[in-house]
Design a protein around this motif. Structure first.
Motif, short mmCIF file in Angstrom:
data_model
loop_
_atom_site.label_atom_id
_atom_site.label_comp_id
_atom_site.label_asym_id
_atom_site.label_seq_id
_atom_site.Cartn_x
_atom_site.Cartn_y
_atom_site.Cartn_z
N ALA A 54 0.70 -1.16 0.01
CA ALA A 54 0.22 0.03 -0.07
C ALA A 54 0.95 1.40 -0.07
N ILE A 55 1.90 1.07 0.89
CA ILE A 55 2.99 2.33 0.63
C ILE A 55 3.52 2.49 -0.54
N GLU A 56 3.95 1.31 -1.09
CA GLU A 56 4.57 1.48 -2.38
C GLU A 56 3.49 2.09 -3.49
N GLN A 57 2.31 1.71 -3.37
CA GLN A 57 1.41 2.45 -4.32
C GLN A 57 1.13 3.83 -4.11
N MET A 58 1.17 4.16 -2.71
CA MET A 58 1.00 5.56 -2.35
C MET A 58 2.32 6.38 -2.83
N LEU A 59 3.38 6.14 -2.68
CA LEU A 59 4.55 6.72 -3.13
C LEU A 59 4.55 6.69 -4.75
#
Length: 318
Positions: A54-59
């Motif tokens: 989810a963090i990867e997608q956010m960045l």
């Protein structure tokens, strides 16, 4: 079901009295909402497994990680819904011109068409692209990345879901599990992100945990180093070596299996502390528990490999 607690003559009250009644009503409302949503271990396992993805997608796409995780939990039943287990669809996205594999389920109408993916990672990526490329959600990207409430209400008002309580459900999950902390992340664990879900039947994946600068999972009945290796994408022989075992060894249910070479010392939390040996423990099981190398455990305690461990022995682990 709403319960009528008492009757109030609101018109006959002065300004202070009315304010007090409104305040008490708000407190009762918040209390009821809090009681409805309780901490769930399965939800936490889902978060631990997918937070880095989810963090990867956010960045990459500027969508708050908290929103992605909350939607994933709510839409997929924390990865346990039929849509998730059969189609690896974690966000309830329907076909809408989709050219790939599909599955059909009853939703607002009978046997509606939903997108299906090879794994959860594809579902997360498609969810991000769906929001970015669909004009109806464009205004959400003017919101701050940390404005999870704005995003939650925006998703509902833009038509992502028909549930009238959709925004409040997302906000409740975000606040209960403190998912908003991930919205401030500047980096993520690439191993966890890439292994969050690459199996066709993602619900069967072993949850991967992080401890002592390493990754581990717990073996299930029938697991082998080979089967775990195929799932994770690491050689089974390497995993056996990391765990100081023979590749052909039989694995016990719930046994800790480390996925990288173990550390020489236990986590910093054990600084100055000792491990008290209990019945059934061995030097190996203790080393596995703390995620440290067996050789290092012997060395720290000035013991030889032929030492006979006794109940009550105290061992340094750091």
């Amino acid at each position: 079901m709403a319960v009528k607690l008492f009757s109030i003559n609101f018109a006959g009250m002065n300004r202070i009295g009315r304010a007090m009644v409104l305040y008490l009503a708000l407190v009762l409302s918040l209390s009821t909402q809090a009681q409805e949503m309780k901490w769930n271990a399965r939800f936490q396992t889902y978060i631990d497994q997918y937070r880095d993805l989810a963090i990867e997608q956010m960045l990459k796409y500027k969508i708050p990680a908290s929103i992605t995780l909350a939607q994933g939990i709510f839409e997929s039943g924390a990865g346990k819904s039929q849509l998730a287990t059969r189609g690896n669809n974690h966000f309830g996205i329907k076909c809408h011109g989709w050219q790939g594999r599909t599955v059909h389920f009853d939703d607002d109408a009978s046997q509606e068409c939903f997108r299906a993916y090879n794994d959860a990672r594809e579902s997360y990526e498609d969810h991000s692209r769906f929001l970015v490329r669909n004009k109806r959600y464009s205004r959400l990207f003017s919101l701050a990345q940390t404005d999870y409430k704005g995003w939650a209400h925006g998703l509902k008002s833009c038509g992502y879901a028909t549930n009238p309580n959709y925004a409040n459900k997302l906000i409740g999950l975000i606040e209960l599990y403190k998912l908003y902390n991930y919205d401030h992340a500047k980096s993520y664990d690439k191993f966890m992100a890439s292994n969050a879900g690459h199996h066709q039947y993602d619900a069967l994946l072993h949850p991967i945990h992080i401890y002592n600068k390493n990754y581990f999972l717990q073996a299930r009945k029938g697991d082998t180093f080979e089967s775990i290796g195929k799932e994770i994408g690491i050689s089974g022989k390497k995993i056996a070596k990391y765990n100081e075992r023979d590749y052909r060894d039989r694995l016990e249910e719930n046994e800790i299996i480390w996925l990288k070479k173990k550390q020489k010392k236990a986590d910093k939390a054990y600084e100055g502390r000792r491990h008290l040996v209990k019945a059934g423990e061995s030097m190996y099981t203790i080393a596995q528990y703390y995620g440290i190398r067996l050789k290092s455990l012997y060395k720290m305690n000035h013991l030889k490999p032929d030492y006979q461990l006794r109940i009550g022995d105290e061992l340094r682990v750091r």
